[in-house]
Structures are given as C-alpha cells and as structure tokens.
Scaffold this motif. Sequence first.
Motif, PDB file in Angstrom:
ATOM      1  N   GLU A 134     -15.639  31.174   1.952  1.00  0.00           N
ATOM      2  CA  GLU A 134     -16.496  30.291   1.178  1.00  0.00           C
ATOM      3  C   GLU A 134     -15.668  29.475   0.181  1.00  0.00           C
ATOM      4  O   GLU A 134     -15.960  28.304  -0.063  1.00  0.00           O
ATOM      5  N   ALA A 135     -14.626  30.079  -0.379  1.00  0.00           N
ATOM      6  CA  ALA A 135     -13.758  29.355  -1.304  1.00  0.00           C
ATOM      7  C   ALA A 135     -13.102  28.176  -0.593  1.00  0.00           C
ATOM      8  O   ALA A 135     -13.029  27.069  -1.155  1.00  0.00           O
ATOM      9  N   GLU A 136     -12.659  28.395   0.637  1.00  0.00           N
ATOM     10  CA  GLU A 136     -12.047  27.315   1.413  1.00  0.00           C
ATOM     11  C   GLU A 136     -13.046  26.176   1.628  1.00  0.00           C
ATOM     12  O   GLU A 136     -12.720  24.998   1.452  1.00  0.00           O
ATOM     13  N   ARG A 137     -14.288  26.499   1.959  1.00  0.00           N
ATOM     14  CA  ARG A 137     -15.328  25.483   2.166  1.00  0.00           C
ATOM     15  C   ARG A 137     -15.571  24.703   0.865  1.00  0.00           C
ATOM     16  O   ARG A 137     -15.666  23.480   0.868  1.00  0.00           O
ATOM     17  N   VAL A 138     -15.640  25.413  -0.249  1.00  0.00           N
ATOM     18  CA  VAL A 138     -15.897  24.780  -1.546  1.00  0.00           C
ATOM     19  C   VAL A 138     -14.718  23.896  -1.957  1.00  0.00           C
ATOM     20  O   VAL A 138     -14.911  22.775  -2.456  1.00  0.00           O
ATOM     21  N   PHE A 139     -13.479  24.369  -1.733  1.00  0.00           N
ATOM     22  CA  PHE A 139     -12.313  23.549  -2.043  1.00  0.00           C
ATOM     23  C   PHE A 139     -12.272  22.289  -1.166  1.00  0.00           C
ATOM     24  O   PHE A 139     -11.851  21.226  -1.627  1.00  0.00           O
ATOM     25  N   ARG A 140     -12.717  22.393   0.084  1.00  0.00           N
ATOM     26  CA  ARG A 140     -12.780  21.212   0.951  1.00  0.00           C
ATOM     27  C   ARG A 140     -13.750  20.181   0.388  1.00  0.00           C
ATOM     28  O   ARG A 140     -13.476  18.980   0.413  1.00  0.00           O
ATOM     29  N   ILE A 141     -14.883  20.653  -0.108  1.00  0.00           N
ATOM     30  CA  ILE A 141     -15.856  19.735  -0.716  1.00  0.00           C
ATOM     31  C   ILE A 141     -15.233  19.053  -1.936  1.00  0.00           C
ATOM     32  O   ILE A 141     -15.321  17.829  -2.083  1.00  0.00           O
ATOM     33  N   ALA A 142     -14.590  19.845  -2.805  1.00  0.00           N
ATOM     34  CA  ALA A 142     -13.954  19.278  -4.000  1.00  0.00           C
ATOM     35  C   ALA A 142     -12.869  18.284  -3.614  1.00  0.00           C
ATOM     36  O   ALA A 142     -12.765  17.198  -4.216  1.00  0.00           O
ATOM     37  N   PHE A 143     -12.072  18.634  -2.609  1.00  0.00           N
ATOM     38  CA  PHE A 143     -10.979  17.769  -2.160  1.00  0.00           C
ATOM     39  C   PHE A 143     -11.524  16.453  -1.606  1.00  0.00           C
ATOM     40  O   PHE A 143     -10.999  15.381  -1.900  1.00  0.00           O
ATOM     41  N   ALA A 144     -12.604  16.529  -0.810  1.00  0.00           N
ATOM     42  CA  ALA A 144     -13.201  15.320  -0.236  1.00  0.00           C
ATOM     43  C   ALA A 144     -13.823  14.442  -1.322  1.00  0.00           C
ATOM     44  O   ALA A 144     -13.667  13.216  -1.307  1.00  0.00           O
ATOM     45  N   LEU A 145     -14.531  15.059  -2.260  1.00  0.00           N
ATOM     46  CA  LEU A 145     -15.149  14.285  -3.339  1.00  0.00           C
ATOM     47  C   LEU A 145     -14.097  13.613  -4.217  1.00  0.00           C
ATOM     48  O   LEU A 145     -14.330  12.532  -4.764  1.00  0.00           O
TER      49      LEU A 145
END
Length: 192
Positions: A134-145
């Motif tokens: 889940e941390a990886e998914r959340v970091f991907r969202i932050a990285f994309a934003l």
Amino acid sequence: MPRRPTRLSFVAALCAATLSLAACNTGGLHPLKDGPYAPSGVGRAGDTVDGLLVGHRLMEAGEYELALKSYYRAAGEQGVTVDTLSAIGSANLKLGRLGQAESILRRATDMDETFVPAWNNLGVVLMERGNYGEAERVFRIAFALDSGQSADIRDNLRLALAKIENPAYIDENESDFALVRRGTGDYLLLAR
C-alpha cells in the motif's frame, strides 16, 4: 524675621492637598474583565502568528509535541483544512503515534486528493507499519501528482519497491523517509 509655620497651618495645608487629590480621583483601578484571571493580550485581529508556521519551525527544531499543539491551535483558528490535517499527521508520525498519524493523513487525502504532502506522509506511515504494498501505491500517487519533481518522493517510492521485492532489504538510509509539508502555496521536504 520669617515666621515659622505652625502645626495648625501644616495640618490645614495637608487637608487642602488631600481634598484637591480627592477631586481628581477617578475611582481607582478597575478590572478589565470580571473574574480572577488576568486579561488576555490586547491586540488587533490578525496580529497573531500563524500556528502552521510556528508548528513547521518547531518540527524543524525537533520539538514535535510543541509543534502538534501549534498545529491544533492553527486548526482551531483556521478550521480543519488539508494543511492542518497533514501537519497534525506529520507531527504524530514523528512522535511515533502511527495509528493516529495514519487516520489523520487518510482524512487529509480524502479532503483533497491532489495534496502531495499528505500522500507522501501517508506512504511514510505505511512503510513504518510494514504495509509496503500500500505504501508503494501511495508513493506512486504522490510521485504522479508531483510530476516526478521531488527526489525525496522518488527515493521513498524506490525504497517501497525494494521492500516489496525483498522484504529483508535493508538500505543504509532507510530511516531517511522524507516528510513533506506545505506552507503558503508550496511545499518543502523534511527528512528524519
């Protein structure tokens, strides 16, 4: 030869002075407020220092408990905003209150799904709790934003991916997850 003042003339002068002072008396000191407590500071509205700014400075100084109190004060003055929620969550994370930090940061991401600092900080909490997927998914969202602008978010994502591939992976800088906060329209990165 000059006359010495008599005792009677001295008493008369004293009475005259007392009567003239009594005429000037405004009634003495009166309390500003009813009650036993001292009055609060007197100032115009807007003269107070922004609680978020004070909290950010306290976080940088390592005073996490005081920063949390300042963030609560900011939330009381400004209302519960994504900025205040993200700041409160970050302070709780630094204090090791991972459950509280996670729930508050989730509220922040629900309030504003485009707020990069809240997403990154939520990812840090999830990493600390061992929820690497889940941390990886959340970091991907932050990285994309963030459009890939932040090297710290990229490093957080890289560490999360490494932990997923090899849960025993230990990086020398693993404890250097970056907390992200936002001031007035921009955000800065904090490291542990």
